[in-house]
Design a protein around this motif. Structure first.
Motif, PDB file in Angstrom:
ATOM      1  N   PHE A 121       0.818  -1.211   0.000  1.00 51.40           N
ATOM      2  CA  PHE A 121       0.000   0.000   0.000  1.00 51.40           C
ATOM      3  C   PHE A 121       0.858   1.269   0.000  1.00 51.40           C
ATOM      4  N   HIS A 122       2.112   1.169   0.464  1.00 51.53           N
ATOM      5  CA  HIS A 122       3.001   2.336   0.389  1.00 51.53           C
ATOM      6  C   HIS A 122       3.221   2.719  -1.076  1.00 51.53           C
ATOM      7  N   GLU A 123       3.446   1.716  -1.907  1.00 46.36           N
ATOM      8  CA  GLU A 123       3.661   1.960  -3.344  1.00 46.36           C
ATOM      9  C   GLU A 123       2.407   2.544  -3.977  1.00 46.36           C
ATOM     10  N   TYR A 124       1.278   1.899  -3.745  1.00 48.84           N
ATOM     11  CA  TYR A 124       0.020   2.339  -4.360  1.00 48.84           C
ATOM     12  C   TYR A 124      -0.343   3.760  -3.933  1.00 48.84           C
ATOM     13  N   ASN A 125      -0.273   4.024  -2.650  1.00 50.17           N
ATOM     14  CA  ASN A 125      -0.660   5.337  -2.143  1.00 50.17           C
ATOM     15  C   ASN A 125       0.293   6.433  -2.612  1.00 50.17           C
ATOM     16  N   ARG A 126       1.595   6.145  -2.587  1.00 47.71           N
ATOM     17  CA  ARG A 126       2.554   7.176  -2.976  1.00 47.71           C
ATOM     18  C   ARG A 126       2.403   7.547  -4.445  1.00 47.71           C
ATOM     19  N   PHE A 127       2.178   6.567  -5.305  1.00 50.73           N
ATOM     20  CA  PHE A 127       2.048   6.883  -6.717  1.00 50.73           C
ATOM     21  C   PHE A 127       0.690   7.498  -7.048  1.00 50.73           C
ATOM     22  N   THR A 128      -0.324   7.185  -6.239  1.00 51.90           N
ATOM     23  CA  THR A 128      -1.599   7.889  -6.411  1.00 51.90           C
ATOM     24  C   THR A 128      -1.419   9.367  -6.090  1.00 51.90           C
ATOM     25  N   ALA A 129      -0.683   9.654  -5.004  1.00 49.57           N
ATOM     26  CA  ALA A 129      -0.402  11.048  -4.651  1.00 49.57           C
ATOM     27  C   ALA A 129       0.429  11.722  -5.739  1.00 49.57           C
ATOM     28  N   MET A 130       1.389  10.993  -6.313  1.00 50.39           N
ATOM     29  CA  MET A 130       2.199  11.554  -7.394  1.00 50.39           C
ATOM     30  C   MET A 130       1.329  11.852  -8.618  1.00 50.39           C
ATOM     31  N   ALA A 131       0.410  10.933  -8.930  1.00 54.56           N
ATOM     32  CA  ALA A 131      -0.478  11.138 -10.070  1.00 54.56           C
ATOM     33  C   ALA A 131      -1.350  12.373  -9.871  1.00 54.56           C
ATOM     34  N   LEU A 132      -1.846  12.555  -8.649  1.00 54.06           N
ATOM     35  CA  LEU A 132      -2.679  13.725  -8.355  1.00 54.06           C
ATOM     36  C   LEU A 132      -1.863  15.004  -8.442  1.00 54.06           C
ATOM     37  N   LYS A 133      -0.661  14.983  -7.884  1.00 52.00           N
ATOM     38  CA  LYS A 133       0.199  16.163  -7.951  1.00 52.00           C
ATOM     39  C   LYS A 133       0.506  16.529  -9.400  1.00 52.00           C
ATOM     40  N   GLY A 134       0.811  15.519 -10.207  1.00 49.58           N
ATOM     41  CA  GLY A 134       1.100  15.772 -11.609  1.00 49.58           C
ATOM     42  C   GLY A 134      -0.107  16.326 -12.345  1.00 49.58           C
ATOM     43  N   ALA A 135      -1.302  15.807 -12.037  1.00 47.42           N
ATOM     44  CA  ALA A 135      -2.519  16.292 -12.678  1.00 47.42           C
ATOM     45  C   ALA A 135      -2.795  17.748 -12.307  1.00 47.42           C
ATOM     46  N   ILE A 136      -2.595  18.085 -11.041  1.00 53.62           N
ATOM     47  CA  ILE A 136      -2.791  19.469 -10.602  1.00 53.62           C
ATOM     48  C   ILE A 136      -1.795  20.388 -11.300  1.00 53.62           C
ATOM     49  N   ALA A 137      -0.536  19.961 -11.335  1.00 54.67           N
ATOM     50  CA  ALA A 137       0.507  20.790 -11.951  1.00 54.67           C
ATOM     51  C   ALA A 137       0.234  21.024 -13.436  1.00 54.67           C
ATOM     52  N   HIS A 139      -2.781  20.496 -15.257  1.00 53.15           N
ATOM     53  CA  HIS A 139      -4.092  21.005 -15.662  1.00 53.15           C
ATOM     54  C   HIS A 139      -4.532  22.268 -14.921  1.00 53.15           C
ATOM     55  N   ILE A 140      -4.185  22.379 -13.642  1.00 57.20           N
ATOM     56  CA  ILE A 140      -4.737  23.462 -12.816  1.00 57.20           C
ATOM     57  C   ILE A 140      -3.750  24.608 -12.618  1.00 57.20           C
ATOM     58  N   THR A 141      -2.483  24.307 -12.428  1.00 61.86           N
ATOM     59  CA  THR A 141      -1.500  25.365 -12.165  1.00 61.86           C
ATOM     60  C   THR A 141      -1.500  26.477 -13.223  1.00 61.86           C
ATOM     61  N   PRO A 142      -1.653  26.167 -14.518  1.00 66.50           N
ATOM     62  CA  PRO A 142      -1.680  27.254 -15.516  1.00 66.50           C
ATOM     63  C   PRO A 142      -2.838  28.242 -15.329  1.00 66.50           C
ATOM     64  N   LEU A 143      -3.833  27.895 -14.502  1.00 60.41           N
ATOM     65  CA  LEU A 143      -4.958  28.798 -14.270  1.00 60.41           C
ATOM     66  C   LEU A 143      -4.593  29.935 -13.324  1.00 60.41           C
ATOM     67  N   ASN A 144      -3.392  29.874 -12.736  1.00 62.00           N
ATOM     68  CA  ASN A 144      -2.886  30.926 -11.841  1.00 62.00           C
ATOM     69  C   ASN A 144      -3.795  31.164 -10.635  1.00 62.00           C
ATOM     70  N   LEU A 145      -4.247  30.081 -10.030  1.00 61.41           N
ATOM     71  CA  LEU A 145      -5.068  30.161  -8.828  1.00 61.41           C
ATOM     72  C   LEU A 145      -4.180  30.151  -7.591  1.00 61.41           C
ATOM     73  N   GLY A 258      -6.819  19.586 -30.079  1.00 65.83           N
ATOM     74  CA  GLY A 258      -6.933  20.666 -29.109  1.00 65.83           C
ATOM     75  C   GLY A 258      -6.911  20.202 -27.664  1.00 65.83           C
ATOM     76  N   MET A 259      -6.118  19.179 -27.359  1.00 68.09           N
ATOM     77  CA  MET A 259      -6.100  18.609 -26.010  1.00 68.09           C
ATOM     78  C   MET A 259      -4.892  19.035 -25.185  1.00 68.09           C
ATOM     79  N   HIS A 260      -4.165  20.043 -25.630  1.00 71.29           N
ATOM     80  CA  HIS A 260      -3.029  20.512 -24.844  1.00 71.29           C
ATOM     81  C   HIS A 260      -3.509  20.981 -23.468  1.00 71.29           C
ATOM     82  N   ARG A 261      -2.873  20.456 -22.423  1.00 66.66           N
ATOM     83  CA  ARG A 261      -3.219  20.751 -21.022  1.00 66.66           C
ATOM     84  C   ARG A 261      -4.581  20.189 -20.616  1.00 66.66           C
TER      85      ARG A 261
END
Length: 294
Positions: A121-137, A139-145, A258-261
């Motif tokens: 579960f350490h592997e699964y949980n850590r990579f889920t957190a990495m996937a979420l961080k990457g998705a935020i970075a 898709h969301i970070t360019p919105l300048n929130l 047109g799927m950039h970001r």
């Protein structure tokens, strides 16, 4: 980002999002984690669009990629036709409001350090957190929130590929903790990243179009990556992913869809131990006569 109003008070740019989560573990080598992000204000419109497609295909059952039938015709074809319609809707513009990111973990990479994970579960949980961080970075970070609130929704019941309870263990507490910690660390190191607040909720996927749509995109990504099915339906839907993946590797102004970001597939670790979008997809390279039917 943060501004000042007429009275000298700080103005923060804040928004709310829904993140649907799914994972796929097709074999000992691969772990795929999919995150679909939808702005809260767009969620109703997106779900209504998916439901209209259900009505058009006269299918109200649950969509699981692993349970798609072999053909688009016949008694069970409605499920396959709905899956294809959802995928085509994404290509035709739904991606504007529905952002999908898939992290592919290569556990046979020489740079994959198994010693870091004492429990599964350490592997699964850590990579889920990495996937979420990457998705935020991505898709969301360019919105300048300045700050984002994310409701993180995962499946409460078993899926075809869902890890057993012993693998996920402290998942419900770890994901919010790690996501908020990552955002805090980014802030103090002055990296471009919003402050993140997470609320995790487990829901029955049979009642959540967002979870089913994420399952479909993730399953199609797995199909594009591994290519180990001879079923017409799975191969055709997987080819959509293959086309999008090849398209997003081009400069944004040369992309067709047109799927950039808005759509992203990335791998970890590559031969240098880093994240990469250089991924060898097998779907177009496999001889169909050698495929198993399942």
């Amino acid at each position: 980002m943060t501004g000042i109003d007429l009275w000298g008070r700080e103005i923060k740019q804040i928004d709310k999002f829904i993140a649907f989560h799914d994972e796929s573990i097709p074999d000992k080598r691969w772990l795929l984690i999919g995150i679909t992000i939808i702005r809260e204000g767009n969620l109703i419109e997106v779900i209504e669009a998916l439901n209209r497609a259900r009505e058009m295909e006269a299918y109200q059952g649950e969509i699981h990629f692993c349970k798609l039938p072999a053909s688009f015709a016949g008694k069970f074809g409605a499920k396959a036709r709905l899956a294809r319609k959802w995928i085509k809707m994404y290509e035709d513009g739904l991606s504007k409001d529905v952002w999908f990111s898939c992290l592919i973990i290569d556990r046979q990479s020489p740079k994959f350090d198994r010693k870091r994970f004492k429990c599964n579960f350490h592997e699964y949980n850590r990579f889920t957190a990495m996937a979420l961080k990457g998705a935020i970075a991505w898709h969301i970070t360019p919105l300048n929130l300045d700050e984002v609130f994310i409701k993180f929704i995962s499946d409460a019941k078993d899926r075809c590929t869902r890890p057993e309870q012993g693998m996920v263990d402290n998942f419900e507490s770890y994901i919010p903790y790690r996501a908020e910690l990552d955002s805090y660390l980014a802030k103090i190191t002055k990296k471009r990243y919003p402050l993140v607040r997470i609320e995790l909720e487990l829901k029955d996927s049979s009642r959540e179009n967002g979870l089913q749509f994420t399952d479909l995109l993730l399953g199609a990504t797995q199909m594009a990556l591994i290519g180990k099915s001879g079923r017409e339906v799975k191969r055709e839907i997987g080819k959509y992913i293959l086309d999008w993946f090849n398209d997003i590797k081009k400069p944004p102004w040369k992309q067709q869809y047109g799927m950039h970001r808005k759509f992203n597939i990335w791998l970890f670790p590559d031969k240098d131990g880093k994240a990469s979008n250089e991924i060898e997809m097998q779907l177009s390279q496999v001889d169909k006569s050698q495929l198993s039917l399942f």
